[in-house]
Design an enzyme around this catalytic site. Structure first.
Site, PDB file in Angstrom:
ATOM      1  N   ARG A  37     -13.154  -7.627   7.862  1.00  0.00           N
ATOM      2  CA  ARG A  37     -13.529  -6.744   8.972  1.00  0.00           C
ATOM      3  C   ARG A  37     -13.394  -7.444  10.328  1.00  0.00           C
ATOM      4  O   ARG A  37     -13.033  -6.808  11.309  1.00  0.00           O
ATOM      5  CB  ARG A  37     -14.948  -6.227   8.770  1.00  0.00           C
ATOM      6  CG  ARG A  37     -14.979  -5.184   7.673  1.00  0.00           C
ATOM      7  CD  ARG A  37     -16.354  -4.680   7.403  1.00  0.00           C
ATOM      8  NE  ARG A  37     -16.286  -3.384   6.736  1.00  0.00           N
ATOM      9  CZ  ARG A  37     -17.312  -2.795   6.163  1.00  0.00           C
ATOM     10  NH1 ARG A  37     -18.494  -3.359   6.201  1.00  0.00           N
ATOM     11  NH2 ARG A  37     -17.168  -1.621   5.592  1.00  0.00           N
ATOM     12  N   LYS A 208     -21.119   6.916 -10.379  1.00  0.00           N
ATOM     13  CA  LYS A 208     -21.778   8.217 -10.468  1.00  0.00           C
ATOM     14  C   LYS A 208     -20.933   9.404 -10.007  1.00  0.00           C
ATOM     15  O   LYS A 208     -20.250   9.338  -8.997  1.00  0.00           O
ATOM     16  CB  LYS A 208     -23.040   8.189  -9.599  1.00  0.00           C
ATOM     17  CG  LYS A 208     -24.140   7.348 -10.228  1.00  0.00           C
ATOM     18  CD  LYS A 208     -25.093   6.862  -9.188  1.00  0.00           C
ATOM     19  CE  LYS A 208     -26.408   7.579  -9.177  1.00  0.00           C
ATOM     20  NZ  LYS A 208     -27.097   7.324  -7.911  1.00  0.00           N
ATOM     21  N   GLY A 364     -15.746   0.689  -1.229  1.00  0.00           N
ATOM     22  CA  GLY A 364     -16.155  -0.683  -1.447  1.00  0.00           C
ATOM     23  C   GLY A 364     -15.635  -1.381  -2.694  1.00  0.00           C
ATOM     24  O   GLY A 364     -14.942  -2.391  -2.597  1.00  0.00           O
ATOM     25  N   GLY A 387     -17.735   4.724   3.127  1.00  0.00           N
ATOM     26  CA  GLY A 387     -18.320   6.039   3.428  1.00  0.00           C
ATOM     27  C   GLY A 387     -17.450   6.855   4.373  1.00  0.00           C
ATOM     28  O   GLY A 387     -17.277   8.063   4.173  1.00  0.00           O
TER      29      GLY A 387
HETATM   30  P1  AMP Z   1     -19.120   3.219  -7.014  1.00  0.00           P
HETATM   31  O1  AMP Z   1     -19.884   2.481  -5.950  1.00  0.00           O
HETATM   32  O2  AMP Z   1     -19.647   4.567  -7.338  1.00  0.00           O
HETATM   33  O3  AMP Z   1     -17.629   3.198  -6.763  1.00  0.00           O
HETATM   34  O4  AMP Z   1     -19.386   2.410  -8.352  1.00  0.00           O
HETATM   35  C1  AMP Z   1     -18.925   1.122  -8.568  1.00  0.00           C
HETATM   36  C2  AMP Z   1     -19.699   0.505  -9.691  1.00  0.00           C
HETATM   37  O5  AMP Z   1     -19.543   1.278 -10.851  1.00  0.00           O
HETATM   38  C3  AMP Z   1     -19.243  -0.879 -10.018  1.00  0.00           C
HETATM   39  O6  AMP Z   1     -20.254  -1.791  -9.711  1.00  0.00           O
HETATM   40  C4  AMP Z   1     -18.976  -0.822 -11.522  1.00  0.00           C
HETATM   41  O7  AMP Z   1     -19.500  -1.920 -12.218  1.00  0.00           O
HETATM   42  C5  AMP Z   1     -19.699   0.421 -11.956  1.00  0.00           C
HETATM   43  N1  AMP Z   1     -19.108   1.011 -13.169  1.00  0.00           N
HETATM   44  C6  AMP Z   1     -17.811   1.244 -13.406  1.00  0.00           C
HETATM   45  N2  AMP Z   1     -17.639   1.718 -14.646  1.00  0.00           N
HETATM   46  C7  AMP Z   1     -18.847   1.783 -15.230  1.00  0.00           C
HETATM   47  C8  AMP Z   1     -19.314   2.199 -16.512  1.00  0.00           C
HETATM   48  N3  AMP Z   1     -18.477   2.642 -17.461  1.00  0.00           N
HETATM   49  N4  AMP Z   1     -20.637   2.140 -16.742  1.00  0.00           N
HETATM   50  C9  AMP Z   1     -21.486   1.669 -15.800  1.00  0.00           C
HETATM   51  N5  AMP Z   1     -21.113   1.286 -14.569  1.00  0.00           N
HETATM   52  C10 AMP Z   1     -19.806   1.339 -14.284  1.00  0.00           C
END
Ligand code: AMP
Length: 406
Positions: A37, A208, A364, A387
């Site tokens: 950044r 999620k 991220g 974001g």
């Molecule tokens: P996000 O910030 O929503 O993009 O989520 C990223 C995070 O999702 C990372 O830290 C990953 O470790 C986690 N992640 C990816 N796949 C899985 C999974 N199958 N189960 C649990 N966590 C996950």
């Protein structure tokens, strides 16, 4: 969409007040561990200095008023922008002055006396609660630091904070412009969101579904293919009646997942879900693992990565694409046992880019992944904003952009 940049102004004899995003990660000794950044802000600063202008830099770092010490006090040391000074000086090749309070009399005296070619960095804006509140009086005060306002902080452009948005009200139209980083980020997002060459494939992963609902719904009107991976895939798989063991699932989003799948069908968008996966007996780097079809998930196990057949199928779709958006990892790539899927997808995106596709990586964790696997320079553009990029793909206009474009 092309934004009016610093190129439209000659800064000779002028003070530029630049909102940068120096919200960089620091280690325990307060060393900058990823200076992307800071590096990204340098071209804008250099152009202004080369014109014969001076520069006042303002930024936030972390959330000092929310992440308090155990005794309830503010951890000023941990959140001080002084830790970015040596990195900044290294890239600029000039000494940078520092104001220990962004809105003190001393700070205004320093900015008032800046000479051509000089740079002043202000202490963390978020030491004032007025910053995140978008307080008008605070923004008006900040505006006194410069003759011209430059917004180059894409990472916070989705926030209507004092320094990112409200401050622009105190500059006339000819005295507010965007930095090169902002312009590039917005142009690249626009290229994918509004002008994607087809086939356009979106790869959406991460933890999620709830974080990605708006983007998924919007992509149904834009993308040809949506590849879903990571933890969020399991809400979809369960909604389709599959057993998912202890995999991540948002029970309250099952209906929504089905609706998205149905809408995709009616709009001619193909949504791909994992067909096989790597299971773990616990959420741990040293867990026992097994690879099975998503039709054979035993009780008590959780899916932490996509496996061979899925990788093959997703890679084929990526290879055939002309535009690629990637947000979110395919598995728990932070643990070695569960990073194969994310590495393979990163490689497929890099290969497709090499064959002429345009690829935008943002959000991220997918950015961390391409950096970790050394592929950042093999994709077309790596966004510095999580974001902010998501909000563009949710169809929103960023307040930080609107504040200048009107
Ligand atoms: P996000 O910030 O929503 O993009 O989520 C990223 C995070 O999702 C990372 O830290 C990953 O470790 C986690 N992640 C990816 N796949 C899985 C999974 N199958 N189960 C649990 N966590 C996950």
């Amino acid at each position: 969409m092309s934004l009016k940049t610093v190129d439209t102004i000659n800064f000779a004899g002028k003070r530029a007040l630049i909102r940068v995003d120096f919200n960089v990660p620091l280690d325990k000794q307060y060393n900058v561990t990823d200076d992307t950044r800071i590096r990204s802000a340098i071209p804008t600063i250099k152009k202004i200095l080369a014109d014969g202008g001076s520069v006042v830099l303002m930024s936030h770092l972390g959330r000092p008023l929310k992440k308090l010490n155990e005794d309830g006090s503010v951890n000023f040391e941990k959140h001080s922008l002084k830790h970015t000074l040596s990195t900044l000086e290294g890239y600029l090749g000039v000494k940078v002055q520092f104001a220990t309070d962004c809105a003190s009399e001393e700070a205004f005296a320093l900015s008032a006396h800046l000479k051509a070619g000089e740079v002043l960095l202000l202490e963390n804006l978020r030491f004032y609660k007025e910053e995140e509140k978008g307080d008008a009086a605070f923004a008006e005060k900040l505006a006194k630091h410069g003759d011209i306002y430059v917004n180059d902080a894409f990472g916070t452009a989705h926030r209507a904070h004092a320094s990112t948005t409200i401050v622009a009200n105190y500059f006339t139209d000819d005295k507010k412009v965007f930095g090169y980083l902002m312009a590039a980020e917005v142009a690249n997002a626009d290229k994918v969101y509004n002008k994607a060459e087809k086939p356009f494939t979106a790869i959406i992963g991460g933890a999620k579904v709830s974080d990605k609902i708006l983007i998924l719904e919007n992509l149904l009107d834009k993308a040809d293919n949506i590849l879903i991976g990571g933890g969020m895939a399991y809400t979809f798989l369960k909604a389709l009646g599959k057993k998912i063991g202890n995999s991540l699932c948002e029970e309250d989003k099952l209906d929504l997942a089905l609706t998205i799948l149905e809408k995709a069908k009616s709009k001619g968008v193909t949504i791909y879900l994992p067909v096989d996966h790597v299971l773990a007996d616990k959420f741990d780097a040293n867990a026992n693992t097994q690879t099975v079809s998503v039709d054979d998930t035993p009780d008590g196990w959780m899916g932490l990565d996509i496996a061979e057949k899925t990788i093959e199928q997703y890679s084929a779709v990526i290879t055939a694409s002309k535009t690629i958006l990637w947000n979110g990892p395919m598995g728990v790539f932070e643990m070695e046992k569960f990073q194969k899927g994310t590495v393979a997808i990163a490689n497929a995106v890099a290969a497709a880019t090499g064959n002429g596709a345009f690829s935008l990586v943002g959000g991220g964790d997918s950015v961390a992944a391409v950096n970790q696997f050394g592929l950042a320079d093999k994709v077309s553009y790596v966004s510095t904003g999580g974001g902010a990029l998501l909000e563009i793909f949710e169809g929103k206009t960023l307040p930080g952009v609107k504040a200048i474009t009107g």
